[in-house]
Design an enzyme around this catalytic site. Structure first.
Site, short mmCIF file in Angstrom:
data_model
loop_
_atom_site.label_atom_id
_atom_site.label_comp_id
_atom_site.label_asym_id
_atom_site.label_seq_id
_atom_site.Cartn_x
_atom_site.Cartn_y
_atom_site.Cartn_z
N THR A 1 6.42 0.73 2.29
CA THR A 1 7.35 0.82 3.29
C THR A 1 6.53 2.15 4.33
OG1 THR A 1 8.91 1.17 1.00
CG2 THR A 1 8.97 2.48 2.80
N LEU B 1 1.40 -1.24 -0.43
CA LEU B 1 -0.09 -0.12 -0.08
C LEU B 1 0.60 0.97 0.35
CD1 LEU B 1 -2.21 -1.10 2.68
CD2 LEU B 1 -2.80 -1.32 -0.05
N PRO B 2 0.36 1.99 -0.65
CA PRO B 2 1.44 3.27 -0.62
C PRO B 2 1.89 4.44 0.93
CG PRO B 2 -1.09 3.71 -1.35
CD PRO B 2 -1.03 2.37 -0.62
N LYS C 1 15.40 -0.38 6.11
CA LYS C 1 14.68 -0.04 4.70
C LYS C 1 14.70 1.69 4.86
CE LYS C 1 13.03 1.60 0.67
NZ LYS C 1 12.70 0.98 -0.45
N LYS D 1 9.55 11.36 0.52
CA LYS D 1 8.75 10.10 1.24
C LYS D 1 9.73 9.10 2.83
CE LYS D 1 5.58 5.68 1.97
NZ LYS D 1 5.50 4.99 1.37
#
Ligand code: NAD
Length: 298
Positions: A96, A65-66, A171, A246
Site C-alpha cells: 500500500t 513491501l512496507p 485502496k 499510515k
C-alpha cells in the site's frame, strides 16, 4: 509458472505460500532471515538478494513491501529490479503506497521495457492466509489479464480499477472512509451509552437503521457487541492503529497534491495520530473508542 516474490512479511509470507500451494515455482527474498526461513520451510526457494530474483527467469515478480520508500529502492535503486531484470517482466506491487509513487515507478518500469500493475489488497493477514484477499488493480487491461491467474491463487475478488495508480486510489479512498466510519461509530455508541442506552440494543438499532455500516455491524468497537470483533479480545490482532494511520496519511497527502478537500479524513488522521502518540499504536484501530469512554476505559 516461475514467480519472484519480494517482501515475505505478515502479508507477503502467506501470499507466497498460497502461490506455492497452487503449484507455482516461487523464488523469494526478504532481508529478515526468519521470513526467508519460513518461506523455505513452505517449499519456496529463498535467495539472499533481489538480484537473484531479477535474473531468475521469473516472468512475474511480486513485491509486498512496507511503504513507498522500499518500493522505490527495490525497483529504482542502482542495483534494483529495473536495473537488473531482462526486459518483458510483469511487476505487480501489492504494497500500500501513494498513487503518485505507484505511477512514477510504473512509468520507469515501462521505460525499461516492462509491464507493471499496482495491486494493493484488503482482507488483512486472515485474508492473506486464507487466499481470500481483494486485489484492487491499476494498469493496462492486458497486463491485468496476464496477472489474473496468479492473483487468483492469493485472492477471491480481483478488481481492475483502471489505469496505473488507480488500485492505490481505490485502496486509500476505502480506508479513509473506514477510519472515518469507525470514529463515527465509536462516537455514536459512546453518546448512546452515556445517555443510558444498552450498547447491544443501540448497535442493533443502528444495524437495522440508516447508520448501518461495516464498522458498526461487523467490527463494532464497543466490547460485548460483536463476539468476533477485536473489541471482544482487548483490541488485539485485527488492523493496527498505526497501519490505519499510515493509510490515512497516504489519503491526506494524495488529497493535498490533488487540492481535494478531505476534512473528515484529516480529522480522522489526527484522532488516530493522538491515539498512537498516547502509546496505543499497536492496538486494533477500533480501540479509538477509548477516546470517547469515561476515564478512557475499554
Ligand atoms: P511487514 O512489515 O510484516 O512485511 C514487509 C516485509 O518487507 C518485511 O518482512 C521486510 O523485511 C520486507 N522488506 C523490507 N525491505 C525489503 C526489501 N528491500 N526487499 C525485500 N523485502 C523487504 O508488513 P505487512 O503487514 O506484510 O504489510 C506489507 C504491505 O501490505 C504494507 O504496504 C501494508 O500497508 C500493506 N497491507 C497490510 C495489511 C495488514 O493487515 N498487515 C493489510 C493490507 C495491506
Amino acid at each position: 509458472m516461475k514467480i519472484g516474490f519480494l517482501g515475505l512479511g505478515n502479508m507477503g509470507g502467506p501470499m507466497a505460500r498460497n502461490l506455492l500451494k497452487a503449484g507455482h515455482e516461487v523464488i523469494g527474498f526478504d532481508p529478515a532471515p526468519a521470513a526467508r526461513e519460513a518461506f523455505a520451510q513452505a517449499g519456496g526457494e529463498a535467495v539472499s538478494g533481489l538480484q537473484a530474483i531479477a535474473t531468475s527467469g521469473a516472468d512475474i515478480i511480486i513485491t509486498m513491501l512496507p511503504a513507498a520508500a522500499q518500493v522505490r529502492e527495490v525497483y529504482l535503486g542502482a542495483d534494483g529490479l529495473l536495473a537488473r531484470a531482462p526486459r518483458g517482466r510483469l511487476f505487480i506491487d501489492s504494497s500500500t503506497i501513494d498513487p503518485h509513487s505507484a505511477r512514477a515507478v510504473a512509468a520507469e518500469a515501462a521505460r525499461a521495457g516492462h509491464a507493471m500493475l499496482d495491486a494493493p489488497v484488503s482482507g488483512g493477514t486472515g485474508g492473506a492466509e486464507a487466499g481470500t484477499l481483494t486485489f484492487m488493480v491499476g494498469g493496462a487491461e492486458e497486463d491485468f489479464a496476464r496477472a489474473k491467474p496468479v492473483l487468483a491463487a492469493m485472492g477471491r475478488n480481483l478488481v481492475h480499477c483502471g489505469a496505473g495508480g488507480n488500485g492505490q486510489v481505490a485502496k486509500i479512498a476505502n480506508n479513509m472512509l473506514l477510519g472515518i466510519t469507525m470514529a463515527g461509530v465509536a462516537e455514536a455508541m459512546a453518546l448512546g451509552v452515556s445517555l443510558g442506552m444498552d450498547p447491544v440494543t443501540l448497535a442493533g438499532i443502528i444495524n437495522t437503521s440508516s447508520g448501518r455500516c461495516w464498522s458498526s455491524e461487523v467490527y463494532n468497537p464497543w466490547p460485548g457487541v460483536v463476539p468476533t470483533a477485536p473489541a471482544a479480545r482487548g483490541y488485539s490482532g485485527g488492523f493496527g492503529t498505526d497501519l490505519m494511520l499510515k493509510d490515512l496519511g497516504l489519503a491526506t497527502e494524495a488529497a493535498k497534491l490533488a487540492r481535494q478537500p478531505v476534512p473528515l479524513g484529516a480529522l480522522a488522521q489526527q484522532l488516530y495520530q493522538g491515539f498512537s502518540h498516547a502509546g496505543h499504536g499497536g492496538l486494533d484501530f477500533s480501540a479509538i473508542v477509548r477516546n470517547y469512554r469515561r476515564g478512557g476505559e475499554a
